[in-house]
Scaffold this motif. Structure first.
Motif, mmCIF file in Angstrom:
data_model
loop_
_atom_site.group_PDB
_atom_site.id
_atom_site.type_symbol
_atom_site.label_atom_id
_atom_site.label_comp_id
_atom_site.label_asym_id
_atom_site.label_seq_id
_atom_site.Cartn_x
_atom_site.Cartn_y
_atom_site.Cartn_z
ATOM 1 N N GLY A 52 0.904 -1.282 -0.249
ATOM 2 C CA GLY A 52 0.146 -0.101 0.630
ATOM 3 C C GLY A 52 0.545 1.175 0.195
ATOM 4 O O GLY A 52 0.386 2.494 0.336
ATOM 5 N N ARG A 53 2.777 0.916 0.054
ATOM 6 C CA ARG A 53 3.364 1.845 -0.140
ATOM 7 C C ARG A 53 4.479 2.579 -0.577
ATOM 8 O O ARG A 53 4.335 0.508 -1.261
ATOM 9 C CB ARG A 53 3.296 2.274 1.322
ATOM 10 C CG ARG A 53 3.847 3.390 1.773
ATOM 11 C CD ARG A 53 4.075 3.948 3.197
ATOM 12 N NE ARG A 53 3.492 3.972 4.238
ATOM 13 C CZ ARG A 53 3.734 3.507 5.296
ATOM 14 N NH1 ARG A 53 4.900 3.810 6.157
ATOM 15 N NH2 ARG A 53 2.553 2.889 6.038
ATOM 16 N N ASP A 54 4.858 3.223 -1.385
ATOM 17 C CA ASP A 54 5.985 3.549 -2.331
ATOM 18 C C ASP A 54 6.874 2.781 -1.108
ATOM 19 O O ASP A 54 7.332 4.315 -0.863
ATOM 20 C CB ASP A 54 6.277 3.829 -3.323
ATOM 21 C CG ASP A 54 7.924 3.630 -4.172
ATOM 22 O OD1 ASP A 54 7.645 1.868 -3.942
ATOM 23 O OD2 ASP A 54 8.097 4.591 -4.884
ATOM 24 N N THR A 55 7.766 2.042 -0.474
ATOM 25 C CA THR A 55 8.391 1.815 0.916
ATOM 26 C C THR A 55 9.926 2.386 -0.333
ATOM 27 O O THR A 55 10.474 3.077 -1.147
ATOM 28 C CB THR A 55 8.637 0.689 1.328
ATOM 29 O OG1 THR A 55 9.198 0.041 -0.056
ATOM 30 C CG2 THR A 55 7.524 0.400 1.978
ATOM 31 N N PRO A 56 10.641 2.920 1.192
ATOM 32 C CA PRO A 56 12.095 3.526 1.041
ATOM 33 C C PRO A 56 12.748 2.066 0.080
ATOM 34 O O PRO A 56 13.765 2.619 -1.290
ATOM 35 C CB PRO A 56 13.023 3.697 1.950
ATOM 36 C CG PRO A 56 11.401 4.618 2.859
ATOM 37 C CD PRO A 56 10.334 3.583 2.210
ATOM 38 N N PHE A 57 12.658 1.094 0.447
ATOM 39 C CA PHE A 57 12.820 -0.102 -0.112
ATOM 40 C C PHE A 57 12.827 -0.146 -1.414
ATOM 41 O O PHE A 57 14.053 -0.634 -2.386
ATOM 42 C CB PHE A 57 12.645 -1.528 1.262
ATOM 43 C CG PHE A 57 12.690 -3.025 0.232
ATOM 44 C CD1 PHE A 57 14.564 -2.781 0.644
ATOM 45 C CD2 PHE A 57 12.309 -3.770 -0.593
ATOM 46 C CE1 PHE A 57 14.681 -3.622 -0.737
ATOM 47 C CE2 PHE A 57 12.976 -4.734 -0.906
ATOM 48 C CZ PHE A 57 13.839 -5.111 -0.752
ATOM 49 N N LEU A 58 11.265 -0.340 -1.690
ATOM 50 C CA LEU A 58 11.943 -0.758 -3.377
ATOM 51 C C LEU A 58 12.280 0.707 -4.000
ATOM 52 O O LEU A 58 12.243 0.068 -5.339
ATOM 53 C CB LEU A 58 9.972 -0.333 -2.865
ATOM 54 C CG LEU A 58 9.445 -1.680 -3.122
ATOM 55 C CD1 LEU A 58 7.580 -1.396 -2.883
ATOM 56 C CD2 LEU A 58 9.582 -3.098 -3.684
ATOM 57 N N SER A 59 12.323 1.445 -3.326
ATOM 58 C CA SER A 59 12.222 2.693 -4.540
ATOM 59 C C SER A 59 13.815 2.946 -4.167
ATOM 60 O O SER A 59 14.499 3.363 -5.519
ATOM 61 C CB SER A 59 11.643 4.343 -3.874
ATOM 62 O OG SER A 59 12.581 5.163 -3.359
ATOM 63 N N PHE A 60 14.675 2.728 -3.449
ATOM 64 C CA PHE A 60 16.243 2.452 -3.383
ATOM 65 C C PHE A 60 16.052 0.919 -4.407
ATOM 66 O O PHE A 60 16.955 1.184 -5.606
ATOM 67 C CB PHE A 60 16.026 2.395 -2.554
ATOM 68 C CG PHE A 60 18.122 1.793 -2.461
ATOM 69 C CD1 PHE A 60 18.427 2.450 -1.798
ATOM 70 C CD2 PHE A 60 18.047 0.372 -1.975
ATOM 71 C CE1 PHE A 60 20.129 2.239 -2.067
ATOM 72 C CE2 PHE A 60 20.001 0.253 -2.482
ATOM 73 C CZ PHE A 60 20.507 1.116 -1.746
#
Ligand code: ATR
Length: 265
Positions: free
Chosen positions: A215-223
């Motif tokens: 439900g959220r674009d996490t810092p992990f996914l964006s990295f």
């Protein structure tokens, strides 16, 4: 009489499980209801006992009660035993039976929905808490060539590696620096909007980075995306673990594809 099911958690208002199970029940023609119950932090067992007395047939269990549910169960499935946590309870004449469908849900999402097969792959699992422990055995069953657990507190990762054996190894976040086929974030870092100190060299264009949070674009996914990887959040895992619980209770497998698509919109 309509069979009653519920999910217990604290907090619970945000839970998508009632919506998911209502859709499964409609789809498969099962006569059942499914509600969300906010159990007091010090009153999980009492809440479950009350629910059983009121005719409850089964329940899902979410944060922070999965370990308590493990202790409450009179009998445990082998996969719940290995996970050390329970997310699915069934109530029958013999008492409370505990199961864990989280790992099966993750594997189903990876292999069926994301077409990411795990045999012969190198998997990096981030985190060594309950969420990580719950998925190790089902991941190993897929026969990856390597399963490495990286955690902020390395000793916790080492304990899990020793517990599961089968070539599982442990390291710090900083020490993991070679490419992996699949990197799974099972830490609670995303909840806090934080990024574990990961090396960009973990990711290639062939890597799938998977965050168990949804439900959220996490810092992990964006990295991971910034460094070339394909990414997925954990919404599919949520729906697949629910489908597996539904199967445990009702003996019917619902269709998950439409449910995942509906939740995405
Ligand atoms: P859960 O049941 O969600 O796994 P847990 O058992 O409390 O909850 O475990 C949380 C996991 O997230 C642990 O691996 C924790 O690392 P530590 O073992 O070092 O505590 C990890 N974690 C929590 N916050 C984190 C952060 N900000 N960065 C990296 N890892 C974090």
């Amino acid at each position: 009489m309509t069979d009653r099911y519920a999910v217990f958690g604290h907090p619970i208002a945000h839970s998508k499980s009632p919506q998911i199970h209502a859709t499964f029940a409609r789809q498969t023609g099962q006569d059942m209801t499914y509600e969300a119950i906010l159990a007091p932090l010090d009153g999980f067992a009492d809440s479950v006992v009350q629910f059983i007395a009121a005719g409850g047939r089964g329940a899902n269990v979410t944060v922070p009660f999965k370990e308590e549910a493990y202790k409450l169960a009179k009998r445990l499935s082998p996969r719940a035993q290995r996970a050390g946590a329970v997310n699915t309870l069934s109530f029958d004449d013999s008492g409370i039976v505990g199961d864990n469908t989280d790992g099966a849900g993750l594997v189903a999402d990876l292999t069926r929905n994301l077409n990411c097969h795990l045999d012969g792959k190198r998997i990096l699992l981030l985190g060594a808490g309950g969420a990580a422990r719950g998925v190790i055995e089902p991941l190993l069953e897929q026969q990856p060539t390597a399963l490495v657990i990286a955690n902020r507190t390395v000793s916790r990762a080492q304990e899990l590696a020793e517990l599961f054996g089968n070539g599982v190894t442990a390291c710090s976040f900083e020490a993991a620096d070679t490419p992996f086929d699949i990197v799974i974030n099972a830490t609670a870092a995303s909840l806090a909007g934080e990024l574990p100190p990961l090396s960009p060299t973990l990711f290639t264009a062939d890597t799938l980075a998977y965050d168990m949070m949804y439900g959220r674009d996490t810092p992990f996914l964006s990295f991971a995306r910034t460094h070339g990887a394909a990414t997925s959040d954990g919404l599919g895992m949520l729906v697949e673990q629910a489908a597996e619980a539904f199967f445990v209770w009702r003996g019917v497998r619902p269709d998950t594809t439409a449910v995942i698509a509906a939740l995405r919109t």
